[in-house]
Design a protein around this motif. Structure first.
Motif, short mmCIF file in Angstrom:
data_model
loop_
_atom_site.label_atom_id
_atom_site.label_comp_id
_atom_site.label_asym_id
_atom_site.label_seq_id
_atom_site.Cartn_x
_atom_site.Cartn_y
_atom_site.Cartn_z
N GLN A 183 35.03 62.75 8.18
CA GLN A 183 33.86 62.41 7.38
C GLN A 183 32.62 62.24 8.27
N ARG A 184 32.80 61.54 9.38
CA ARG A 184 31.67 61.33 10.29
C ARG A 184 31.14 62.66 10.80
N PHE A 185 32.04 63.54 11.20
CA PHE A 185 31.62 64.83 11.74
C PHE A 185 30.91 65.67 10.68
N SER A 186 31.46 65.69 9.47
CA SER A 186 30.85 66.49 8.40
C SER A 186 29.49 65.92 8.00
N TRP A 187 29.39 64.60 7.95
CA TRP A 187 28.10 63.95 7.65
C TRP A 187 27.08 64.29 8.72
N TRP A 188 27.51 64.24 9.99
CA TRP A 188 26.60 64.51 11.11
C TRP A 188 26.09 65.95 11.07
N MET A 189 26.99 66.91 10.87
CA MET A 189 26.59 68.31 10.79
C MET A 189 25.64 68.54 9.60
N THR A 190 25.98 67.94 8.47
CA THR A 190 25.15 68.10 7.28
C THR A 190 23.77 67.50 7.50
N SER A 191 23.73 66.30 8.08
CA SER A 191 22.45 65.60 8.30
C SER A 191 21.57 66.34 9.29
N MET A 192 22.16 67.01 10.26
CA MET A 192 21.40 67.65 11.32
C MET A 192 20.84 69.01 10.90
N GLU A 212 25.49 69.42 27.39
CA GLU A 212 26.86 69.93 27.38
C GLU A 212 27.83 68.89 26.85
N ALA A 213 27.57 67.62 27.13
CA ALA A 213 28.44 66.55 26.61
C ALA A 213 28.41 66.53 25.09
N ALA A 214 27.22 66.67 24.51
CA ALA A 214 27.10 66.68 23.05
C ALA A 214 27.76 67.91 22.45
N ARG A 215 27.60 69.07 23.10
CA ARG A 215 28.24 70.28 22.59
C ARG A 215 29.76 70.18 22.70
N THR A 216 30.25 69.52 23.75
CA THR A 216 31.69 69.32 23.90
C THR A 216 32.24 68.45 22.78
N ASP A 238 17.73 69.12 18.95
CA ASP A 238 17.24 69.52 20.26
C ASP A 238 18.09 68.90 21.37
N TYR A 239 18.41 67.63 21.24
CA TYR A 239 19.27 66.97 22.24
C TYR A 239 20.65 67.60 22.28
N PHE A 240 21.22 67.82 21.09
CA PHE A 240 22.56 68.40 21.03
C PHE A 240 22.62 69.75 21.73
N LEU A 241 21.61 70.58 21.48
CA LEU A 241 21.63 71.93 22.06
C LEU A 241 21.39 71.92 23.57
N SER A 242 20.78 70.85 24.09
CA SER A 242 20.48 70.79 25.51
C SER A 242 21.52 70.01 26.32
N GLN A 253 12.35 63.12 9.61
CA GLN A 253 12.36 64.54 9.91
C GLN A 253 12.20 64.80 11.40
N LYS A 254 11.36 64.01 12.06
CA LYS A 254 11.20 64.14 13.51
C LYS A 254 12.51 63.79 14.22
N LEU A 255 13.17 62.72 13.78
CA LEU A 255 14.44 62.34 14.40
C LEU A 255 15.49 63.42 14.21
N GLN A 256 15.49 64.05 13.04
CA GLN A 256 16.44 65.12 12.78
C GLN A 256 16.22 66.28 13.75
N SER A 257 14.97 66.64 13.97
CA SER A 257 14.66 67.73 14.89
C SER A 257 15.07 67.40 16.31
N ILE A 258 14.81 66.18 16.75
CA ILE A 258 15.12 65.81 18.12
C ILE A 258 16.62 65.65 18.32
N GLU A 259 17.34 65.30 17.25
CA GLU A 259 18.80 65.21 17.33
C GLU A 259 19.38 66.59 17.64
#
Length: 393
Positions: A343-352, A378-382, A372-376, A364-370
């Protein structure tokens, strides 16, 4: 009324119920599956097609994986498009070699049906007025009607795998169950088309116009989605309008090579998060959509159901083979831990990735930066990759 007996009565003939029936049958444990619809109706449902590593292994253990391994497509990654710029998520590299399998739910359900038929498994279709009884006793039973005649099945356990609208969860007294729900202010308009996929891996696209997803069932069958308001209807969307809107939400090079054609299925699915606790009432156990629903963004619906079946299967084995009920007693807590992580993962993907029309500019700004951080990072992508391929059972 005719009366029969089995060890495990399973309400619901979708992939969850069929999978559990098949696994238990292989271990000599008797089951009966009751399904309200016809087999053709069940196989006509167009649903998810991304299977976690654990689900793939479970299909093989159930001796139903031969066609999946032959025709399914192993995906080592997927892409996220952020306002037209593509970023690939290397699932295999980030998880130490794990992947996902793209294989349609319709096909795996067909494989499970065929396996049940070959083994002489009992699957009763068009079972109407199904009702569980005496669930808190040592002698539960299920009644149903078919062709105007009432039948009773005595059993040791009842499995409620009959979906969100099924009778199983609704049979639990309101003071014995708690429900958590989040309804999103949009849905997914999806079409199925006999066209070559836009890309060899899935593309999750975020744009100012809304979310879009390029998925596939095979190299000649594509599945596409666009985010739409909950108030929208399929009748508002001609095929041409859909293709134009999809192209507007994709990177230009992807849109340019997108192969279009007539839709062979078109529907709008609302997005909802739902969990019912506990997932056990006496000797009735809930599994799959009967107990939890996730937004489709993280491809966790069918896979969460599979984890429930994994836990139930092993708990039943311990009960019948060793007289050990610890797995049954722990089932709800064990299953819910994994359910809430999905549920947490699906909510996070949906929210982002979606556009929320009611969000203030700050959110909306926080959503964009979230994103941006994820894509930059490697820990977040992992972290995303570990969740996407499936947390261990």
């Amino acid at each position: 009324m005719t009366t029969s007996k089995t060890q495990v009565a399973i309400i619901g003939g979708g992939p969850s119920g069929l999978m559990l029936s098949q696994l238990l049958h292989l271990k000599g444990i008797e089951t009966v599956v009751l399904e309200r619809q016809t087999r053709d109706y069940v196989l006509g449902r167009i649903r998810a097609g991304v299977l976690e590593h654990g689900f793939v292994e479970l299909m093989r253990e159930a001796r139903c994986g031969e066609r999946m391994d032959r025709e399914g497509e192993i995906h080592e990654g997927f892409s996220i498009s952020d306002r037209g710029t593509m970023h690939r998520i290397d699932l295999e590299g980030l998880t130490g070699g794990q992947t996902v399998m793209v294989y349609g739910q319709t096909e795996l359900t067909r494989d499970l049906y065929d396996a049940r038929e070959k083994m002489g498994g009992i699957v009763i279709h068009e079972a109407e007025d199904v009702q569980p009884h005496d669930m808190t006793t040592d002698a539960p039973y299920v009644t149903y009607t078919k062709a105007g005649e009432t039948h009773r099945i005595d059993c040791d356990f009842i499995i409620g795998a009959d979906g969100f609208h099924g009778v199983s969860r609704k049979s639990i007294p309101a003071d014995q169950i708690r429900e958590y729900e989040k309804v999103y202010p949009f849905g997914w308009l999806g079409i199925l088309s006999e066209t070559k996929p836009a890309h060899d891996e899935l593309i999750y696209a975020r744009s100012d116009r809304g979310f879009a997803l390029c998925s596939l069932r095979s190299q000649v069958l594509s599945r596409y989605y666009v985010q739409v308001p909950l108030t929208d209807t399929v009748e508002n969307w001609s095929d041409d309008r859909f293709w134009d809107e999809l192209k507007a939400r994709l990177p230009e090079d992807v849109a340019a090579r997108l192969e279009t054609g007539p839709s062979i299925e078109k529907s709008i699915a609302p997005l909802r998060s739902f969990v019912a606790e506990p997932m056990r009432y006496g000797n009735m156990f809930l599994a799959g959509d009967a107990a939890h629903i996730v937004p489709p963004t993280g491809a966790k619906g069918l896979n969460s159901a599979a984890s429930d079946i994994y836990y139930l299967y092993h708990a039943m084995l311990s009960h019948y083979e060793n007289g050990d009920d610890s797995g049954l007693d722990a089932y709800s807590d064990t299953a819910l831990r994994r359910v809430w992580k999905a549920q947490r993962f699906s909510w996070w993907m949906t929210s982002m990735l979606h556009v929320f029309p009611d969000h203030p500019e700050f959110d909306q700004k926080l959503q964009s930066i979230e994103l941006d951080y994820f894509l930059s990072s490697e820990a977040a992508r992992t972290s995303l990759a570990e969740n996407y391929v499936g947390l261990p059972f």
